[in-house]
Design a protein around this motif. Structure first.
Motif, PDB file in Angstrom:
ATOM      1  N   LEU A   1       0.853  -1.184   0.000  1.00 12.63           N
ATOM      2  CA  LEU A   1       0.000   0.000   0.000  1.00 12.63           C
ATOM      3  C   LEU A   1       0.891   1.237   0.000  1.00 12.63           C
TER       4      LEU A   1
ATOM      5  N   GLU B   1      -2.829   3.771   5.856  1.00 12.17           N
ATOM      6  CA  GLU B   1      -3.501   2.868   4.922  1.00 12.17           C
ATOM      7  C   GLU B   1      -3.229   1.408   5.276  1.00 12.17           C
TER       8      GLU B   1
ATOM      9  N   GLU C   1      -5.412   0.635   8.339  1.00 11.99           N
ATOM     10  CA  GLU C   1      -6.817   0.541   7.951  1.00 11.99           C
ATOM     11  C   GLU C   1      -7.102  -0.759   7.208  1.00 11.99           C
ATOM     12  N   ASN C   2      -6.181  -1.171   6.350  1.00 15.03           N
ATOM     13  CA  ASN C   2      -6.376  -2.435   5.632  1.00 15.03           C
ATOM     14  C   ASN C   2      -6.244  -3.631   6.561  1.00 15.03           C
TER      15      ASN C   2
ATOM     16  N   THR D   1      -6.345   9.047   8.617  1.00 13.44           N
ATOM     17  CA  THR D   1      -7.571   8.782   7.880  1.00 13.44           C
ATOM     18  C   THR D   1      -8.732   8.730   8.870  1.00 13.44           C
TER      19      THR D   1
END
Length: 451
Positions: free
Chosen positions: A127, A132, A135-136, A161
């Motif tokens: 990523l 990120e 979050e993933n 985020t």
């Protein structure tokens, strides 16, 4: 063309005040072009960097104890990174792995599957940023468990985020005014030995701190509803908090028994920074998923989630990815970075730098009771500053020391939930001589601030 990398003279040099006139001109331009919400710790504009030195537009040479917040761990403009990235840049810059794949992505995934803790079969997704990746990891855990709740900890930082802001503990400047945030995120008490022990009047063991957190999870959420426990093995923005021994293993044991995915956020603590390839290794824990970024690619934007194959493969085709995730130039840089960690003795160098820092900081602590706590591992060290015997957080002292250091060409970063922690993250190719010079300046900074 400015010299960079190994060619840059490895010495502190003050040519003008810092920031100097050219940096101030650039700062004036910035104020009319860049959003005000993007702030800089030291607005000295950099034109070259290498080893332990940052050279600014005015010719000042600043000792770097920040590494771009643990990003240039292998050193700025590392030759292995530059060579691989340049070669890839000349071949092609992008295809999108989800459309036309390429070997470098697969090579990075293979390396991460090999290097991250755990001997089980693994898979990796690449990523762009640490947020990120975190979050993933949550997405993957939810898909695997078919549960919703996510447990994080006091003082945690996981990103900017919407979901990771909810997971982050500190409101200012990261969260204030940006809500509402994603739901089903719950906060448990962290093991914070310095403050736990003072509050209890005795030593709080890691297992005791874990039982406290587990009790909260059971009472307020119920383990059957928890998809993931997400934790930094050493907290970053929270103040380099190293949990008491036994805290992490007890949480892993609980997660295993309850079918909860245990996620280690190694964005700041990973890749040789602590004197191990990953901080999880210090207590021998094997996370189900590991989120990485920062030190992964020598300064190019890249992140990853790596973990147990059966968990990673819970998400069907098309469920993971992104336009730039695993960009070929960043992936090539990551291969050079990993090569440097493994072939240039950087894990051992992190331990050596840790010994140097602990020695100097211990001596400083013996002189100044305002240094309430010294903590960290390897080349990830910090001091928590307090108001003498009261042990109340002292952010003013942290700011004063950092400002004095900056004016004298030493970059030190302030962090912590209370803004009272100085953190030290030197690049691993910094020389012993530069480290000695930097800590001489810090000694002066403390003496002046406390005079």
């Amino acid at each position: 063309m400015e010299k960079g990398g190994a060619e840059l003279p490895q010495e502190r040099a003050i040519v003008t005040e810092i920031p100097g006139p050219k940096s101030r001109e650039l700062e004036a331009r910035r104020s009319t072009a860049v959003a005000a919400g993007v702030a800089s710790s030291l607005p000295a504009y950099i034109v070259a960097a290498g080893g332990g030195i940052l050279k600014d537009v005015d010719g000042n040479q600043i000792i770097d104890l920040g590494s771009g917040i643990a990003v240039t761990t292998v050193g700025n403009a590392n030759p292995r990174v530059v060579q691989r990235a340049q070669k890839q840049l000349a071949a092609f810059t992008h295809t999108c792995f989800m459309v036309n794949p390429y070997e470098a992505y697969v090579e990075v995934a293979e390396a991460l599957n090999r290097l991250t803790p755990g001997s089980f079969e693994k898979r990796t997704v690449l990523l762009n940023s640490g947020a990120e990746a975190v979050e993933n990891a949550v997405k993957i855990a939810r898909a695997h468990t078919m549960r919703d709740a996510v447990v994080v900890f006091d003082h945690a930082y996981h990103g900017r985020t919407n979901l990771t802001m909810a997971m982050t503990s500190k409101a200012h400047p990261y969260k204030a005014g940006f809500g509402p945030f994603a739901g089903e995120v719950y906060r448990a008490p962290m093991s914070y030995p310095y403050r736990d022990n003072r509050a209890a009047g005795t030593k709080v063991s890691g297992e005791e701190a874990a039982v406290r957190a587990i009790s909260m999870i059971e009472k307020q959420i119920g383990s059957e509803n928890v998809a993931a426990i997400v934790i930094e093995p050493i907290q970053g923005e929270g103040g380099f908090i190293v949990p008491a021994e036994g805290f992490l293993p007890k949480l892993v044991e609980y997660a295993r028994a309850a079918g909860i995915v245990f996620v280690a956020d190694e964005v700041q603590s990973g890749f040789a920074r602590t004197g191990r390839m990953f901080a999880s290794e210090w207590e021998g824990i094997e996370p189900d998923l590991v989120a990485t970024a920062k030190g992964i690619a020598g300064g190019l934007p890249l992140s990853a989630v790596t973990g147990r194959a059966e968990i990673m493969d819970s998400v069907g085709p098309g469920g993971l990815g992104g336009t730039y995730g695993g960009n070929p130039v960043a992936a090539a840089a990551a291969l050079g970075t990993i090569e440097s960690y493994e072939q240039d003795g950087l894990v051992g160098r992190a331990e050596q730098l840790g010994e140097i820092m602990v020695d100097r900081l211990t001596r400083l602590q013996s002189k100044h009771s305002e240094i309430g706590d010294l903590r960290g591992r390897g080349a990830m060290q910090a001091v928590e500053l307090v108001s003498g015997d009261s042990h109340e957080p002292n952010p003013a002292l942290a700011k004063a020391v950092a400002e004095h250091a900056a004016k004298n060409a030493v970059l030190v970063l302030v962090t912590g939930t209370y803004g009272n922690v100085l953190r030290f993250l030197p690049p691993l190719d910094i020389s012993d001589e530069l480290m000695a010079d930097a800590f001489d300046v810090l000694e002066e900074a403390f003496a002046q601030a406390l005079a």
